[in-house]
Design a protein around this motif. Sequence first.
Motif, PDB file in Angstrom:
ATOM      1  N   ASP A   1     -54.939 -63.900 -35.535  1.00  6.59           N
ATOM      2  CA  ASP A   1     -54.561 -62.652 -34.379  1.00  6.59           C
ATOM      3  C   ASP A   1     -53.407 -61.464 -35.221  1.00  6.59           C
ATOM      4  O   ASP A   1     -53.569 -60.573 -35.023  1.00  6.59           O
ATOM      5  CB  ASP A   1     -53.569 -63.145 -33.336  1.00  6.59           C
ATOM      6  N   LYS A   2     -52.917 -62.060 -36.064  1.00  4.65           N
ATOM      7  CA  LYS A   2     -51.834 -61.070 -36.901  1.00  4.65           C
ATOM      8  C   LYS A   2     -52.817 -59.988 -37.796  1.00  4.65           C
ATOM      9  O   LYS A   2     -52.816 -59.082 -37.920  1.00  4.65           O
ATOM     10  CB  LYS A   2     -51.095 -61.818 -37.853  1.00  4.65           C
ATOM     11  N   ALA A   3     -53.766 -60.697 -38.151  1.00  2.00           N
ATOM     12  CA  ALA A   3     -54.659 -59.838 -39.304  1.00  2.00           C
ATOM     13  C   ALA A   3     -55.670 -59.176 -38.477  1.00  2.00           C
ATOM     14  O   ALA A   3     -55.787 -58.200 -38.901  1.00  2.00           O
ATOM     15  CB  ALA A   3     -55.710 -61.093 -39.824  1.00  2.00           C
TER      16      ALA A   3
ATOM     17  N   PRO B   1     -54.192 -59.981 -25.891  1.00  2.17           N
ATOM     18  CA  PRO B   1     -54.900 -58.938 -24.809  1.00  2.17           C
ATOM     19  C   PRO B   1     -54.537 -57.643 -25.217  1.00  2.17           C
ATOM     20  O   PRO B   1     -55.481 -56.822 -24.913  1.00  2.17           O
ATOM     21  CB  PRO B   1     -54.065 -59.609 -23.629  1.00  2.17           C
ATOM     22  N   GLU B   2     -53.341 -57.422 -25.682  1.00  6.39           N
ATOM     23  CA  GLU B   2     -52.944 -55.884 -26.259  1.00  6.39           C
ATOM     24  C   GLU B   2     -53.987 -55.460 -27.252  1.00  6.39           C
ATOM     25  O   GLU B   2     -54.295 -54.297 -26.865  1.00  6.39           O
ATOM     26  CB  GLU B   2     -51.596 -55.832 -26.676  1.00  6.39           C
TER      27      GLU B   2
ATOM     28  N   ARG C   1     -56.152 -68.473 -24.623  1.00  4.32           N
ATOM     29  CA  ARG C   1     -56.807 -67.550 -23.514  1.00  4.32           C
ATOM     30  C   ARG C   1     -57.415 -66.344 -24.164  1.00  4.32           C
ATOM     31  O   ARG C   1     -58.307 -65.874 -23.743  1.00  4.32           O
ATOM     32  CB  ARG C   1     -55.699 -67.204 -22.411  1.00  4.32           C
ATOM     33  N   SER C   2     -56.750 -65.843 -25.386  1.00 11.01           N
ATOM     34  CA  SER C   2     -57.289 -64.643 -25.985  1.00 11.01           C
ATOM     35  C   SER C   2     -57.979 -65.168 -27.272  1.00 11.01           C
ATOM     36  O   SER C   2     -58.046 -64.395 -28.180  1.00 11.01           O
ATOM     37  CB  SER C   2     -56.377 -63.760 -26.399  1.00 11.01           C
TER      38      SER C   2
ATOM     39  N   LYS D   1     -65.613 -62.322 -22.976  1.00 11.23           N
ATOM     40  CA  LYS D   1     -65.482 -61.561 -21.480  1.00 11.23           C
ATOM     41  C   LYS D   1     -64.547 -60.301 -21.767  1.00 11.23           C
ATOM     42  O   LYS D   1     -65.044 -59.326 -21.219  1.00 11.23           O
ATOM     43  CB  LYS D   1     -65.603 -62.448 -20.615  1.00 11.23           C
ATOM     44  N   SER D   2     -63.407 -60.601 -22.007  1.00  9.66           N
ATOM     45  CA  SER D   2     -62.411 -59.842 -22.034  1.00  9.66           C
ATOM     46  C   SER D   2     -62.709 -58.633 -23.077  1.00  9.66           C
ATOM     47  O   SER D   2     -62.565 -57.436 -22.710  1.00  9.66           O
ATOM     48  CB  SER D   2     -61.319 -60.489 -22.637  1.00  9.66           C
TER      49      SER D   2
END
Length: 592
Positions: free
Chosen positions: A388-390, A422-423, A459-460, A465-466
């Motif tokens: 996520d950070k990458a 999500p962001e 969740r992310s 789908k998101s």
Amino acid sequence: MTPMRSVSTMLAALLCAATIAGPAAAGHDKSADLILYNTKVWTVDDRKPVAQAVAVRGKRIVKVGANDEVLALKGPGTRVLDLQGRLVLPGFNDSHTHFGNAAEWFFQVPLTDVNDLQLMAERIARVAARVPRGMWITGGDWATSAANAAGKNRQAGFEPLVPDLKTIDAVSPDHPLLFRRFDHVYFANSAALKLARLSPKTPDPAGGHYGRDPVTGELNGMLYGAAGEGLERQLPPMSLQQRMIGARAVAKDLNRVGITSITDIARYPDLSEEKLYPFFVERSATDMRIFQGLRKNGDLTLRVNMLVPIETEKNLVAHKIKPTAGDKWIRLGGLKAYGDSGVMYKPVAGNGLPSEWSYRFPGESAFAQEVLEADRDGYDVGVHIIGDKASHELIEWYADAIRRNPARDRRFRLIHIWHTTPEDIRRAGKLGLIADVQPYHLPREVALVGTTLDDERARSTHAWKSMIDAGIVLNLGSDMPGSYNRLHVSPYNPLDNIYFAVTRTDKTGYPAGGWHPEQKLTVEQAIRAYTLNPAWSSREDKIKGSITEGKLADIVVLSKDILTAAPTDYLKTEVLYTILNGKILDTKEEVQ
């Protein structure tokens, strides 16, 4: 031949060969060469989403519509197929492959999960049936999974398999064979020992020894230390000719499951020779000469969109190899880079990733500059990204290039993108980014991380789908043939991957209801992500990706209607016909 002249000749060959890509319609005959009727055509064209029939003339689709209007194009030479309600789709387009690795794996036995003699023999027999007689068969690293499990469970006295020479000889009489165990002990069959002129009289080398029968003194095939390493060094390096043998088989395997196009991680070999790399940067990149050789011999049954190493960008510019150079068969689609090995805001236990940037990654500021310059020169970029950070950093580097460079129509890719926030999903959507995801990675990851990933981040994770909802263009693919260490083999059948995307489970249905089921795709979304979306991502949606009049006739016919069938039926669905460039391909499996 100089590198400059060689690359120029390579491009000229690609462009000239476009004239032989398919037959032209003869004279003014308006009749079709091929008609598929009495079928359900899911076109993936919003202007005409469903039809009953399709007509093909030459390499193009000339009519999509009702049975009667399509059959009106029947002539004396038209081949007509009554498909009795079967489903017709655009040819599948795998958005992420390592074709060259798969060609090499053709000669290798998958062994990392093997610690059983019978299973080893069965695997060898399957590979021996396809590899031409007399050629080496290799494999490694047997008993890896068992050793890892024993270590994880603190199992004392773990004993890895010692293969029985007679049993292995029985299934490999026509091939020399050399395998490596997880602990770098080797095994050779009798054909390999004979070819290497090893016998009971051969003295043990310094730093190693040959396994011997304790009673007879005969060699038993086991090679320890320098004995195994020495034999491995004597194996012939894999030549381009050998890779071509594997490549023909891999192409047919892909055609057999309905794949007509791929986006492949590839390289220009002459540009590779100009580089001084600190590491094996191009280890998973297909030598472009493989595709050229297939084409020259009439064996190229895939359209290839290449992503080449971003490290060669300046060489591309110097040789005037422009973005999208090539034609409808082999083309430059962009640049590929390796980002991270799971750089997370909070490390995740259990997934085996070091939470570090890739060894091929040059550093954050240097890489940001590479992206900026590649974009300025007009090249699209795709980056392997996991954590996520990458992912956050990569999206920012893309945004920076968009802000600082002149406006243009971009196709920036987030390749794999397992973990994000999500962001950042919303940011990526606003920037018009592409996500190349491999659905099989989800059940594999769920099995690895278990409950160690907190619910908020889960969740992310693999949030397909998101991504679509945010405006990201989602592509599905396989990452064929699998992880470089052979611990994971990627299923390349699009129907398998569509199943994973629609259910978010493995093939046994675990976890029940799907892992974060709110992120399931509809089957329609999954089909689009395997057809039209990858074509758009490679700037080829005007010529392929949907069953539309005027587009190339790349079509697949399925045995079941996956639009209405239960997802478990996808796994039982067969490809009845694969049509490429208007021709029905012969996908029968060859046995040597």
